[in-house]
Design a protein around this motif. Structure first.
Motif, PDB file in Angstrom:
ATOM      1  N   SER A   1       0.844  -1.176   0.000  1.00 35.26           N
ATOM      2  CA  SER A   1       0.000   0.000   0.000  1.00 35.26           C
ATOM      3  C   SER A   1       0.875   1.219   0.000  1.00 35.26           C
ATOM      4  CB  SER A   1      -0.911   0.001   1.235  1.00 35.26           C
ATOM      5  OG  SER A   1      -0.143   0.072   2.417  1.00 35.26           O
ATOM      6  N   GLY A   2       0.264   2.370  -0.145  1.00 35.86           N
ATOM      7  CA  GLY A   2       1.044   3.603  -0.073  1.00 35.86           C
ATOM      8  C   GLY A   2       1.362   4.121  -1.453  1.00 35.86           C
ATOM      9  N   ASN A   3       2.298   5.109  -1.493  1.00 37.41           N
ATOM     10  CA  ASN A   3       2.584   5.754  -2.762  1.00 37.41           C
ATOM     11  C   ASN A   3       3.976   5.421  -3.248  1.00 37.41           C
ATOM     12  OD1 ASN A   3       4.498   7.644  -1.610  1.00 37.41           O
ATOM     13  ND2 ASN A   3       2.736   8.586  -0.601  1.00 37.41           N
ATOM     14  N   SER A   4       4.284   5.893  -4.430  1.00 35.97           N
ATOM     15  CA  SER A   4       5.518   5.525  -5.100  1.00 35.97           C
ATOM     16  C   SER A   4       6.567   6.607  -5.065  1.00 35.97           C
ATOM     17  CB  SER A   4       5.212   5.205  -6.576  1.00 35.97           C
ATOM     18  OG  SER A   4       4.741   6.379  -7.220  1.00 35.97           O
ATOM     19  N   GLY A   5       6.364   7.633  -4.308  1.00 34.87           N
ATOM     20  CA  GLY A   5       7.341   8.717  -4.278  1.00 34.87           C
ATOM     21  C   GLY A   5       6.905   9.899  -5.111  1.00 34.87           C
ATOM     22  N   ARG A   6       5.711   9.850  -5.741  1.00 29.04           N
ATOM     23  CA  ARG A   6       5.230  10.980  -6.548  1.00 29.04           C
ATOM     24  C   ARG A   6       4.046  11.670  -5.861  1.00 29.04           C
ATOM     25  NH1 ARG A   6       5.394   8.417 -12.672  1.00 29.04           N
ATOM     26  NH2 ARG A   6       7.536   7.669 -12.567  1.00 29.04           N
ATOM     27  N   ALA A   7       3.113  10.863  -5.320  1.00 25.45           N
ATOM     28  CA  ALA A   7       1.999  11.472  -4.603  1.00 25.45           C
ATOM     29  C   ALA A   7       2.532  12.153  -3.357  1.00 25.45           C
ATOM     30  CB  ALA A   7       0.970  10.414  -4.229  1.00 25.45           C
ATOM     31  N   ALA A   8       1.860  13.209  -2.913  1.00 27.50           N
ATOM     32  CA  ALA A   8       2.431  13.985  -1.830  1.00 27.50           C
ATOM     33  C   ALA A   8       1.380  14.485  -0.872  1.00 27.50           C
ATOM     34  CB  ALA A   8       3.205  15.179  -2.391  1.00 27.50           C
ATOM     35  N   GLU A   9       1.657  14.292   0.407  1.00 26.55           N
ATOM     36  CA  GLU A   9       0.930  15.021   1.420  1.00 26.55           C
ATOM     37  C   GLU A   9       1.558  16.416   1.482  1.00 26.55           C
ATOM     38  OE1 GLU A   9       1.459  12.830   4.959  1.00 26.55           O
ATOM     39  OE2 GLU A   9       0.342  11.075   4.263  1.00 26.55           O
ATOM     40  N   PRO A  10       0.854  17.395   1.997  1.00 24.40           N
ATOM     41  CA  PRO A  10       1.431  18.730   2.083  1.00 24.40           C
ATOM     42  C   PRO A  10       2.741  18.705   2.859  1.00 24.40           C
ATOM     43  CG  PRO A  10      -0.915  18.793   2.559  1.00 24.40           C
ATOM     44  CD  PRO A  10      -0.539  17.360   2.480  1.00 24.40           C
ATOM     45  N   ALA A  11       3.768  19.239   2.279  1.00 27.49           N
ATOM     46  CA  ALA A  11       5.076  19.223   2.926  1.00 27.49           C
ATOM     47  C   ALA A  11       5.142  20.281   4.007  1.00 27.49           C
ATOM     48  CB  ALA A  11       6.172  19.483   1.889  1.00 27.49           C
ATOM     49  N   GLU A  12       5.899  19.992   5.069  1.00 29.96           N
ATOM     50  CA  GLU A  12       6.133  20.989   6.090  1.00 29.96           C
ATOM     51  C   GLU A  12       7.160  21.984   5.567  1.00 29.96           C
ATOM     52  OE1 GLU A  12       7.237  18.954   9.629  1.00 29.96           O
ATOM     53  OE2 GLU A  12       5.229  18.142   9.981  1.00 29.96           O
TER      54      GLU A  12
ATOM     55  N   LEU B   1      20.902  12.017   2.126  1.00 28.93           N
ATOM     56  CA  LEU B   1      20.534  12.377   0.758  1.00 28.93           C
ATOM     57  C   LEU B   1      19.493  11.382   0.258  1.00 28.93           C
ATOM     58  CD1 LEU B   1      24.261  12.578  -0.215  1.00 28.93           C
ATOM     59  CD2 LEU B   1      22.808  14.607  -0.184  1.00 28.93           C
ATOM     60  N   VAL B   2      18.389  11.900  -0.320  1.00 31.73           N
ATOM     61  CA  VAL B   2      17.295  11.021  -0.727  1.00 31.73           C
ATOM     62  C   VAL B   2      16.938  11.309  -2.184  1.00 31.73           C
ATOM     63  CG1 VAL B   2      15.015  10.137  -0.137  1.00 31.73           C
ATOM     64  CG2 VAL B   2      16.440  11.160   1.646  1.00 31.73           C
ATOM     65  N   PHE B   3      16.972  10.283  -3.026  1.00 32.09           N
ATOM     66  CA  PHE B   3      16.816  10.438  -4.476  1.00 32.09           C
ATOM     67  C   PHE B   3      15.456   9.920  -4.949  1.00 32.09           C
ATOM     68  CE2 PHE B   3      21.416   9.255  -3.739  1.00 32.09           C
ATOM     69  CZ  PHE B   3      21.844  10.567  -3.658  1.00 32.09           C
ATOM     70  N   HIS B   4      14.732  10.769  -5.671  1.00 29.19           N
ATOM     71  CA  HIS B   4      13.420  10.410  -6.216  1.00 29.19           C
ATOM     72  C   HIS B   4      13.557   9.438  -7.381  1.00 29.19           C
ATOM     73  CE1 HIS B   4      14.073  12.876  -9.793  1.00 29.19           C
ATOM     74  NE2 HIS B   4      14.524  13.848  -8.984  1.00 29.19           N
ATOM     75  N   GLY B   5      12.427   8.886  -7.794  1.00 30.39           N
ATOM     76  CA  GLY B   5      12.411   7.971  -8.919  1.00 30.39           C
ATOM     77  C   GLY B   5      12.331   8.684 -10.247  1.00 30.39           C
ATOM     78  N   SER B   6      12.302   7.905 -11.336  1.00 34.07           N
ATOM     79  CA  SER B   6      12.226   8.460 -12.681  1.00 34.07           C
ATOM     80  C   SER B   6      10.964   9.302 -12.819  1.00 34.07           C
ATOM     81  CB  SER B   6      12.216   7.326 -13.706  1.00 34.07           C
ATOM     82  OG  SER B   6      12.069   7.837 -15.017  1.00 34.07           O
ATOM     83  N   GLY B   7      11.129  10.547 -13.291  1.00 33.10           N
ATOM     84  CA  GLY B   7      10.005  11.444 -13.457  1.00 33.10           C
ATOM     85  C   GLY B   7       9.483  12.020 -12.156  1.00 33.10           C
TER      86      GLY B   7
ATOM     87  N   SER C   1       9.970  14.022  -8.198  1.00 32.18           N
ATOM     88  CA  SER C   1      10.383  15.350  -7.771  1.00 32.18           C
ATOM     89  C   SER C   1      10.887  15.310  -6.338  1.00 32.18           C
ATOM     90  CB  SER C   1       9.206  16.328  -7.852  1.00 32.18           C
ATOM     91  OG  SER C   1       8.221  15.984  -6.884  1.00 32.18           O
ATOM     92  N   SER C   2      11.588  16.352  -5.945  1.00 33.34           N
ATOM     93  CA  SER C   2      12.071  16.463  -4.570  1.00 33.34           C
ATOM     94  C   SER C   2      10.902  16.523  -3.594  1.00 33.34           C
ATOM     95  CB  SER C   2      12.948  17.713  -4.419  1.00 33.34           C
ATOM     96  OG  SER C   2      14.081  17.638  -5.267  1.00 33.34           O
ATOM     97  N   ASP C   3       9.865  17.309  -3.931  1.00 32.54           N
ATOM     98  CA  ASP C   3       8.706  17.431  -3.053  1.00 32.54           C
ATOM     99  C   ASP C   3       8.004  16.086  -2.860  1.00 32.54           C
ATOM    100  OD1 ASP C   3       8.783  20.131  -2.356  1.00 32.54           O
ATOM    101  OD2 ASP C   3       7.888  20.727  -4.273  1.00 32.54           O
ATOM    102  N   GLY C   4       7.807  15.364  -3.963  1.00 32.20           N
ATOM    103  CA  GLY C   4       7.140  14.078  -3.867  1.00 32.20           C
ATOM    104  C   GLY C   4       7.926  13.077  -3.041  1.00 32.20           C
ATOM    105  N   MET C   5       9.247  13.093  -3.227  1.00 31.78           N
ATOM    106  CA  MET C   5      10.081  12.165  -2.475  1.00 31.78           C
ATOM    107  C   MET C   5      10.064  12.505  -0.994  1.00 31.78           C
ATOM    108  SD  MET C   5      11.904   9.450  -3.090  1.00 31.78           S
ATOM    109  CE  MET C   5      11.339   8.676  -1.578  1.00 31.78           C
TER     110      MET C   5
END
Length: 600
Positions: free
Chosen positions: A25-36, A66-72, A74-78
């Protein structure tokens, strides 16, 4: 170190096959809850998102993650998926943005490579930029990535191991190209998390003309090989349908968490990825322990204790290991006997300092361990015990009998092929190799530190394993814990245990002298199992046959005396190997049953 074993891969495959699949379950690194609150920082044409923990103290040194997002991605999504800075106050977290749709992951096969994106150089800039802004702990830089960002994190491990202490990868195996070209000079700890039902980057790998993937099991084995890990992995499975394969070189860890039925996701219903990654990073200095094992701390030093059958009542059976013919001794000797006895009894096997997963120490000897036992029993809350001592562990058992705590009730002792406290036997024990190690110890320790005896140790382990396999009766073979034997015994290849072994052999004469002057136990029954393992030595050493025959005869007479004096049993086993624990566990259990029935 030898190259890693395929046995672990096959065993983990069986674990995965037998576990019941569960969904992710959960997201893939693209969907985002509002960031602090966060800060987006520009470095020329590149940028990264900087996340600070709550109640950030600018005067405190922090670790950098350091945390790297997936293909396509974003930093916010990650950031919204990982939430690392919300989970720990120890880290400043940087979420870099790739220049192209993908990271230049080191396969020399994708868009970022063709366009010449210097992503490794960019990460170096990020590290330096954060270091200018905030105080960072020296040597505490980590990396994590999702999907194609996980593949890039592996590239970071391969090329920036002098700066990055550990990485964690989620939802990716390893590209075949990077597996072949990885120039890792400095070993890096690696944690991999991958769902077995991933339909984007397959857990089982894939073939492609330009870009192939290893399976995740092959990938973790490759990283283990690159880091010089010990050959055999520790295997575990959990009730949450998660399989673990874990390698170590004694300093770095390399492990794979297989999420059974999990898809291409950062989050899983049965695995808290972000918190598990932080736990991995925080515990790099602690060993990954086998099932049923724990570290018991006594006066600032930790002892490896393996406990089974804890639901059983009556006295606890304490298994104390002693020397075999190679002077190896640890709880691996009880890989069959402990699960066999645990069907009836509460059983603890305990490793001395410098053995198994216990802490290293320069103060090691069999006599000292008797003192440690009192404190260990207090920590595990055992007051009614029965000691089983193999070989030289009879020295520890005798000392414990003399100096045990008043609140410990000793039901009895079973000595298996004990050291013989007779003059002829003592002279043999003090001869070669004990006298050689004592004379050469100071010169030998630095040689061991250089790893010059590691290969010979491995060769001995291979032979021992074959010998043990030939001893085990078919009726009890299903109870044999081969993974425990392999994982514990291979610790002997590490420098610390090699040096411990040398010290214990060198100090053996002192232990024997202390043993020889002790009065025989009289207030508790002591049974002695006396195998005829000496017959093989006599046949193989005709020039020393008379001396060895005297040793055997003295041993028989002394063992009978111990049993008679203490009102125990003398049990003679014919055509039996010294490793009675593997060949005749039923004889040991029968002897324990008798002691429990006749003891205090």
């Amino acid at each position: 170190m030898k190259s890693v074993s395929l046995g672990g891969l096959l065993a983990l495959t069986m674990i995965i096959t037998n576990l019941t699949a569960c969904g992710s379950s959960g997201n893939s690194g693209r969907a985002a809850e509002p960031a602090e609150s966060s800060e987006n920082i520009q470095l020329g044409e590149r940028s990264y998102l900087l996340g600070l923990p709550a109640n950030f103290d600018k005067n405190k040194e922090h670790k950098l993650l350091l945390v790297f997002h997936g293909s396509g991605g974003s930093s916010d999504g990650m950031r919204s998926s990982a939430r690392f800075e919300q989970l720990s106050s120890d880290y400043i977290v940087a979420y870099p943005k790739s220049l192209e749709v993908e990271w230049n992951e080191g396969c020399d096969c994708n868009i970022a490579h063709r366009k010449g994106a210097d992503d490794l150089g960019f990460i170096q800039q990020v590290i330096e930029d954060v270091g200018k802004r905030y105080a960072l702990q020296e040597g505490e830089i980590y990396a994590a990535g999702f999907s194609q960002g996980a593949l890039f994190a592996q590239n970071v491990a391969c090329n920036m191991g002098d700066q990055v202490k550990a990485i964690a990868t989620v939802a990716a195996p390893m590209s075949k190209q990077l597996a072949q070209s990885c120039p890792m000079q400095t070993p890096v700890s690696v944690m991999m998390v991958h769902g077995t039902a991933d339909n984007v980057l397959s857990y089982y790998g894939s073939d492609h003309a330009n870009w192939g993937l290893l399976s995740s099991q092959e990938a973790v084995a490759r990283f283990a090989e690159l880091s010089g890990s010990l050959p055999n992995p520790l295997l575990k499975s959990s009730e949450q349908n998660i399989g673990l394969i874990h390698y170590t070189n004694g300093a770095q860890k390399v492990q794979l968490h297989s999420i059974i039925g999990g898809g291409h996701s950062w989050r899983f219903s049965n695995f808290d990825t972000s918190n598990q990654i932080l736990t991995f990073f925080a515990g790099l200095d602690a060993p990954e322990l086998p099932e049923h094992s724990q570290l018991v701390e006594v006066q600032g030093q930790k002892f490896h204790v393996r406990s089974m059958g804890e639901q059983n009542t009556g006295p606890a059976i304490l298994l104390l290991p002693g020397f075999n013919y190679n002077y190896f001794n640890d709880s691996a000797w009880y890989s069959l006997l402990q699960p066999y006895l645990a069907q009836t009894y509460r059983v603890h096997s305990i490793d001395r300092l410098g053995n198994g997963f216990s802490d290293m120490s320069e103060e090691v000897n069999l006599t000292r361990f008797a003192e440690d036992l009192n404190s260990i029993l207090n920590e595990i809350n055992e007051k009614h015990v029965l000691l089983v001592a193999f070989s030289s562990a009879s020295i520890t058992a005798s000392q414990f009998y003399q100096h045990r705590s008043d609140d410990v009730q000793l039901a009895g002792m079973l000595w298996i092929d004990p050291d013989i406290a007779g003059p002829h036997s003592l002279s043999l024990y003090k001869g070669y190799p004990a006298d050689w190690y004592l004379a050469n110890l100071d010169a030998l320790l630095p040689i061991l530190a250089e790893g010059k005896w590691t290969a010979r140790t491995w060769n001995k382990l291979v032979v021992e394993r074959e010998e043990i396999a030939a001893l085990i009766p078919e009726a009890v073979a299903p109870l044999m814990d081969w993974n425990f034997l392999d994982v514990v015994s291979q610790q002997r290849m590490l420098v610390g245990p090699q040096q411990t072994r040398a010290r214990e052999i060198a100090f053996y004469a002192n232990d024997l002298d202390a043993y020889a002057v002790l009065a025989l136990p009289s207030s508790v029954p002591v049974s002695v199992i006396d195998s005829d393992f000496e017959e093989k030595d006599i046949q193989n050493n005709p020039d020393n046959a008379e001396m060895l025959r005297l040793w055997q005869q003295e041993g028989t007479a002394w063992s009978k005396q111990v049993a008679e004096f203490s009102s125990g049993q003398y049990i003679s086993l014919e055509q039996t190997d010294h490793m009675v624990m593997f060949q005749k566990p039923e004889a040991i259990k029968q002897a324990i049953d008798w002691l429990v029935a006749h003891g205090q």
